[in-house]
Design a protein around this motif. Structure first.
Motif, short mmCIF file in Angstrom:
data_model
loop_
_atom_site.label_atom_id
_atom_site.label_comp_id
_atom_site.label_asym_id
_atom_site.label_seq_id
_atom_site.Cartn_x
_atom_site.Cartn_y
_atom_site.Cartn_z
N LEU A 127 0.79 -1.22 0.00
CA LEU A 127 0.00 0.00 0.00
C LEU A 127 0.83 1.29 0.00
O LEU A 127 0.32 2.34 -0.38
N GLY A 128 2.05 1.23 0.49
CA GLY A 128 2.85 2.45 0.56
C GLY A 128 2.37 3.41 1.64
O GLY A 128 2.84 4.54 1.73
N SER A 129 1.44 2.95 2.47
CA SER A 129 0.94 3.76 3.59
C SER A 129 0.32 2.82 4.62
O SER A 129 0.11 1.64 4.35
N HIS A 130 0.02 3.38 5.77
CA HIS A 130 -0.59 2.57 6.84
C HIS A 130 -2.12 2.53 6.74
O HIS A 130 -2.77 1.96 7.61
N ASN A 131 -2.68 3.11 5.69
CA ASN A 131 -4.13 3.12 5.53
C ASN A 131 -4.59 1.79 4.94
O ASN A 131 -4.64 1.63 3.73
N LYS A 132 -4.95 0.87 5.81
CA LYS A 132 -5.27 -0.50 5.38
C LYS A 132 -6.77 -0.79 5.35
O LYS A 132 -7.18 -1.84 4.85
N VAL A 133 -7.58 0.11 5.85
CA VAL A 133 -9.02 -0.13 5.98
C VAL A 133 -9.67 -0.39 4.62
O VAL A 133 -10.40 -1.37 4.45
N LYS A 134 -9.41 0.45 3.63
CA LYS A 134 -10.04 0.32 2.32
C LYS A 134 -9.73 -1.05 1.70
O LYS A 134 -10.64 -1.74 1.23
N THR A 135 -8.47 -1.44 1.74
CA THR A 135 -8.08 -2.74 1.18
C THR A 135 -8.75 -3.88 1.95
O THR A 135 -9.26 -4.82 1.34
N ALA A 136 -8.74 -3.79 3.26
CA ALA A 136 -9.37 -4.83 4.08
C ALA A 136 -10.86 -4.95 3.75
O ALA A 136 -11.39 -6.07 3.64
N MET A 137 -11.52 -3.83 3.58
CA MET A 137 -12.95 -3.85 3.25
C MET A 137 -13.18 -4.46 1.86
O MET A 137 -14.09 -5.27 1.68
N GLU A 138 -12.33 -4.09 0.90
CA GLU A 138 -12.47 -4.63 -0.46
C GLU A 138 -12.25 -6.15 -0.48
O GLU A 138 -12.86 -6.86 -1.26
N LEU A 139 -11.38 -6.64 0.41
CA LEU A 139 -11.09 -8.07 0.49
C LEU A 139 -12.10 -8.82 1.36
O LEU A 139 -11.97 -10.03 1.56
N LYS A 140 -13.08 -8.09 1.89
CA LYS A 140 -14.08 -8.67 2.79
C LYS A 140 -13.38 -9.42 3.93
O LYS A 140 -13.70 -10.57 4.26
N CYS A 141 -12.44 -8.71 4.51
CA CYS A 141 -11.59 -9.26 5.57
C CYS A 141 -12.42 -9.64 6.80
O CYS A 141 -13.15 -8.82 7.35
N ASP A 142 -12.29 -10.89 7.21
CA ASP A 142 -12.93 -11.37 8.44
C ASP A 142 -12.05 -11.14 9.66
O ASP A 142 -12.54 -10.98 10.77
N LEU A 143 -10.74 -11.17 9.43
CA LEU A 143 -9.78 -11.07 10.52
C LEU A 143 -8.50 -10.47 9.98
O LEU A 143 -8.02 -10.86 8.92
N PHE A 144 -7.94 -9.52 10.74
CA PHE A 144 -6.69 -8.88 10.34
C PHE A 144 -5.67 -9.13 11.44
O PHE A 144 -5.93 -8.89 12.61
#
Length: 189
Positions: free
Chosen positions: A115-132
């Motif tokens: 990502l080149g940044s610590h902003n991981k929320v958008k990617t996690a949401m797009e991946l339908k992340c159940d657990l990070f």
């Protein structure tokens, strides 16, 4: 389940940079001194000084990163049962060195998001992340506030109050236990 996994400090030993920093900045830091995620603050150097250090050592730091105990074996087990995605703040310029490190370390395949940044929320949401699975406190808070469950691997720099969607874990054995428990609960829900 869709499981997103950070790399630095999560799969890798959180303190493997200490010796490099000691040598470069002429310090005598020990692991316990890393009470801030911000390494400029730990080393008491400017951002410019730290960026120069990182420019010099980034390939070596990421190419020779030390894997946490049991991480490889547990990741192999998780990958057999779940979808795994590696989601890192590393810049895309480190893609080749990161992929080579994964190959050399024998880590299971999973899609890599740099990502080149610590902003991981958008990617996690797009991946339908159940657990990070994460080590950075601020990331854990941001992810958890969107309803994503987070396993925060214990480090000296992330020992702050947690909310209900974050569970502190001490190692990869405990991570596997938590994943198994969550997976079982989802099956019966």
């Amino acid at each position: 389940m869709n499981i997103c996994i950070d790399i630095d400090g999560t799969i890798t030993n959180a303190y493997y940079w200490v010796n490099y920093m000691n040598e470069h900045f002429n310090l005598n830091l020990v692991d316990e001194d890393l009470i801030y995620y911000d390494l400029c603050k730990v080393a008491k150097v400017t951002e410019e000084q730290f960026n120069e250090f990182y420019r010099i050592y980034s390939d070596e730091l990421h190419g020779k990163a030390v894997i946490r105990e049991n991480a490889k074996q547990i990741l192999e087990q998780i990958a057999q049962e779940h979808n795994i995605y590696y989601v890192t703040a590393r810049d895309i310029s480190l893609k080749t060195i990161t992929e080579e490190w994964f190959e050399k370390a024998g880590l299971p395949k999973g899609e890599l998001f740099m990502l080149g940044s610590h902003n991981k929320v958008k990617t996690a949401m797009e991946l339908k992340c159940d657990l990070f699975i994460e080590d950075r406190y601020e990331n854990a808070i941001e992810l958890s506030q969107t309803g994503i469950n987070v396993l925060l691997i214990d480090c000296y720099y992330n020992r702050h109050p947690l909310n209900n969607n974050i569970k502190r874990v001490s190692d990869w054995i405990e991570i596997k236990e938590e994943i198994d428990m969550i997976s079982k609960e989802k099956k019966y829900a």
